[in-house]
Design a protein around this motif. Structure first.
Motif, mmCIF file in Angstrom:
data_model
loop_
_atom_site.group_PDB
_atom_site.id
_atom_site.type_symbol
_atom_site.label_atom_id
_atom_site.label_comp_id
_atom_site.label_asym_id
_atom_site.label_seq_id
_atom_site.Cartn_x
_atom_site.Cartn_y
_atom_site.Cartn_z
ATOM 1 N N LYS A 1 -4.320 7.194 2.036
ATOM 2 C CA LYS A 1 -3.928 5.795 2.241
ATOM 3 C C LYS A 1 -4.593 4.939 1.176
ATOM 4 O O LYS A 1 -5.791 5.040 0.932
ATOM 5 C CB LYS A 1 -4.347 5.330 3.636
ATOM 6 C CG LYS A 1 -3.974 3.888 3.950
ATOM 7 C CD LYS A 1 -4.426 3.523 5.367
ATOM 8 C CE LYS A 1 -4.107 2.076 5.688
ATOM 9 N NZ LYS A 1 -4.582 1.693 7.043
ATOM 10 N N TYR A 2 -3.781 4.083 0.562
ATOM 11 C CA TYR A 2 -4.290 3.165 -0.457
ATOM 12 C C TYR A 2 -3.688 1.793 -0.232
ATOM 13 O O TYR A 2 -2.494 1.651 0.012
ATOM 14 C CB TYR A 2 -3.927 3.662 -1.858
ATOM 15 C CG TYR A 2 -4.230 2.644 -2.942
ATOM 16 C CD1 TYR A 2 -5.536 2.378 -3.333
ATOM 17 C CD2 TYR A 2 -3.191 1.937 -3.542
ATOM 18 C CE1 TYR A 2 -5.810 1.439 -4.308
ATOM 19 C CE2 TYR A 2 -3.463 0.989 -4.521
ATOM 20 C CZ TYR A 2 -4.773 0.740 -4.897
ATOM 21 O OH TYR A 2 -5.047 -0.197 -5.860
ATOM 22 N N GLU B 1 -10.524 10.385 9.592
ATOM 23 C CA GLU B 1 -10.861 9.855 8.272
ATOM 24 C C GLU B 1 -12.168 10.445 7.763
ATOM 25 O O GLU B 1 -13.119 10.638 8.523
ATOM 26 C CB GLU B 1 -10.974 8.329 8.321
ATOM 27 C CG GLU B 1 -11.290 7.703 6.962
ATOM 28 C CD GLU B 1 -11.386 6.182 7.014
ATOM 29 O OE1 GLU B 1 -11.815 5.589 6.004
ATOM 30 O OE2 GLU B 1 -11.037 5.599 8.067
ATOM 31 N N GLY C 1 0.826 -1.201 0.000
ATOM 32 C CA GLY C 1 0.000 0.000 0.000
ATOM 33 C C GLY C 1 0.856 1.244 0.000
ATOM 34 O O GLY C 1 2.079 1.191 -0.019
ATOM 35 N N TYR D 1 -3.554 13.422 4.773
ATOM 36 C CA TYR D 1 -2.995 12.091 4.536
ATOM 37 C C TYR D 1 -3.875 11.320 3.560
ATOM 38 O O TYR D 1 -5.091 11.457 3.543
ATOM 39 C CB TYR D 1 -2.917 11.301 5.847
ATOM 40 C CG TYR D 1 -1.925 11.839 6.840
ATOM 41 C CD1 TYR D 1 -0.618 11.351 6.889
ATOM 42 C CD2 TYR D 1 -2.280 12.836 7.744
ATOM 43 C CE1 TYR D 1 0.300 11.839 7.804
ATOM 44 C CE2 TYR D 1 -1.372 13.336 8.659
ATOM 45 C CZ TYR D 1 -0.088 12.835 8.687
ATOM 46 O OH TYR D 1 0.816 13.329 9.594
ATOM 47 N N ILE E 1 -2.537 6.493 11.344
ATOM 48 C CA ILE E 1 -2.436 7.821 10.755
ATOM 49 C C ILE E 1 -2.985 8.848 11.745
ATOM 50 O O ILE E 1 -4.096 8.684 12.250
ATOM 51 C CB ILE E 1 -3.213 7.888 9.427
ATOM 52 C CG1 ILE E 1 -2.547 6.957 8.404
ATOM 53 C CG2 ILE E 1 -3.271 9.313 8.891
ATOM 54 C CD1 ILE E 1 -3.229 6.896 7.070
ATOM 55 N N LYS F 1 -1.893 -1.078 3.911
ATOM 56 C CA LYS F 1 -0.770 -0.455 4.611
ATOM 57 C C LYS F 1 -1.163 -0.325 6.080
ATOM 58 O O LYS F 1 -2.019 0.479 6.448
ATOM 59 C CB LYS F 1 -0.473 0.913 4.009
ATOM 60 C CG LYS F 1 0.846 1.526 4.492
ATOM 61 C CD LYS F 1 2.040 0.819 3.880
ATOM 62 C CE LYS F 1 3.335 1.532 4.216
ATOM 63 N NZ LYS F 1 4.511 0.841 3.674
ATOM 64 N N VAL G 1 1.074 5.225 1.759
ATOM 65 C CA VAL G 1 0.628 6.278 2.662
ATOM 66 C C VAL G 1 1.475 7.508 2.374
ATOM 67 O O VAL G 1 2.702 7.441 2.426
ATOM 68 C CB VAL G 1 0.779 5.882 4.152
ATOM 69 C CG1 VAL G 1 0.468 7.084 5.050
ATOM 70 C CG2 VAL G 1 -0.141 4.728 4.495
#
Length: 213
Positions: free
Chosen positions: A170-171, A182, A137, A168, A178, A174, A139
Motif C-alpha cells: 500500500k502506498y 502489517e 494511492g 499486499y 487490507i 488509499k 494497493v
C-alpha cells in the motif's frame, strides 16, 4: 528496471512487490506499507505433524517470476527457506548436497503477476507517483504459488503439494481495508511470507499417508 543498482532494501522490494517496483520511484517504494495475507496463517499446534524419525533431505530451490527463474531472488530466499525447513523439525538435516538415501525436496516459489492486477496498478500508480500520496494511492497484491515435490529415496514416488500466499503493498492515501498483517519493513514481511509458506508446505508433505514414518 528502476531498482537495478540500488541498495539491498530495494532489491528485496523487487522480490516482494513486482508491481510497485516497476511503477514507483525508489523514494516512493521506501514509503510503502507491506501486509502478509492472513488467509494462510501459521500452522497451528493441533495441525502440526512431525515424523517420529526425521531423515536428512537435499533441497532444490528456485524463486520464479511467472515461471521463469529469478537468480538474484533465488540466492536470497533460498537461505531463508533452508533455515525455515530446519526449524520445522520435519527433517534431521536440510542440505544442498545429495543424501545417503537420495531424499530430495524440490521447491519452486513462483511470484505470479496477473495482467488485471498489472493494468490496475499502472492506472493507480500514475496519480500516486506524481502526487506522492497526496492525491491518491496504490494497493496491489503479489500472488505466490509454491510447489513442493518430495522424494523419500531414490526411485520412490514423489509426494506433491501446493501452497498459495499473498503479499499486499500500500502506498499513498488509499482508504481500503487490507486482509493482512502489517509489517514495518519489507524484509520482515517477505521473511514471514516465506516461512509461513514453507511451514505449511512441509506440514502438508509430512501429513501425506505415503510420507515415511
Amino acid at each position: 528496471m528502476i531498482l537495478q543498482g540500488r541498495r539491498p532494501y530495494l532489491v528485496l522490494i523487487a522480490i516482494a512487490v513486482a508491481l510497485f517496483a516497476v511503477f514507483l520511484s525508489p523514494q516512493a517504494a521506501q514509503a510503502m506499507k507491506f501486509y502478509v495475507a492472513n488467509a494462510l496463517g501459521e500452522v497451528k499446534p493441533e495441525e502440526k505433524v512431525t515424523p517420529a524419525t526425521p531423515k536428512p533431505v537435499q533441497i532444490l530451490f528456485e524463486f520464479q517470476r511467472n515461471g521463469k527463474v529469478n537468480a538474484k531472488a533465488t540466492k536470497t530466499v533460498k537461505l531463508w527457506a533452508i533455515e525455515d525447513l530446519k526449524k520445522t523439525g520435519d527433517f534431521s538435516e536440510v542440505v544442498e548436497t545429495p543424501t545417503a538415501d537420495g531424499a530430495v525436496i524440490s521447491i519452486k516459489f513462483n511470484n505470479v503477476v496477473i495482467k488485471e492486477d498489472l493494468d490496475k496498478a499502472k492506472k493507480q500508480a500514475f496519480g500516486a507517483g506524481l502526487g506522492f500520496g497526496l492525491f491518491g494511492g496504490v494497493v496491489t497484491v503479489d500472488h505466490y504459488v509454491v510447489s513442493f515435490d518430495y522424494v523419500a529415496a531414490t526411485g520412490a514416488a514423489p509426494i506433491h503439494t501446493e501452497v498459495t500466499h499473498e503479499l499486499y503493498g500500500k502506498y499513498g492515501k488509499k482508504d481500503v481495508e487490507i486482509p493482512g498483517t502489517e509489517y514495518a519493513k519489507v524484509d520482515e514481511a517477505v521473511k514471514v511470507l516465506v516461512r509461513q509458506a514453507l511451514e505449511r508446505g512441509a506440514n502438508n508433505l509430512v501429513s501425506d499417508p505415503s510420507f515415511p514414518r
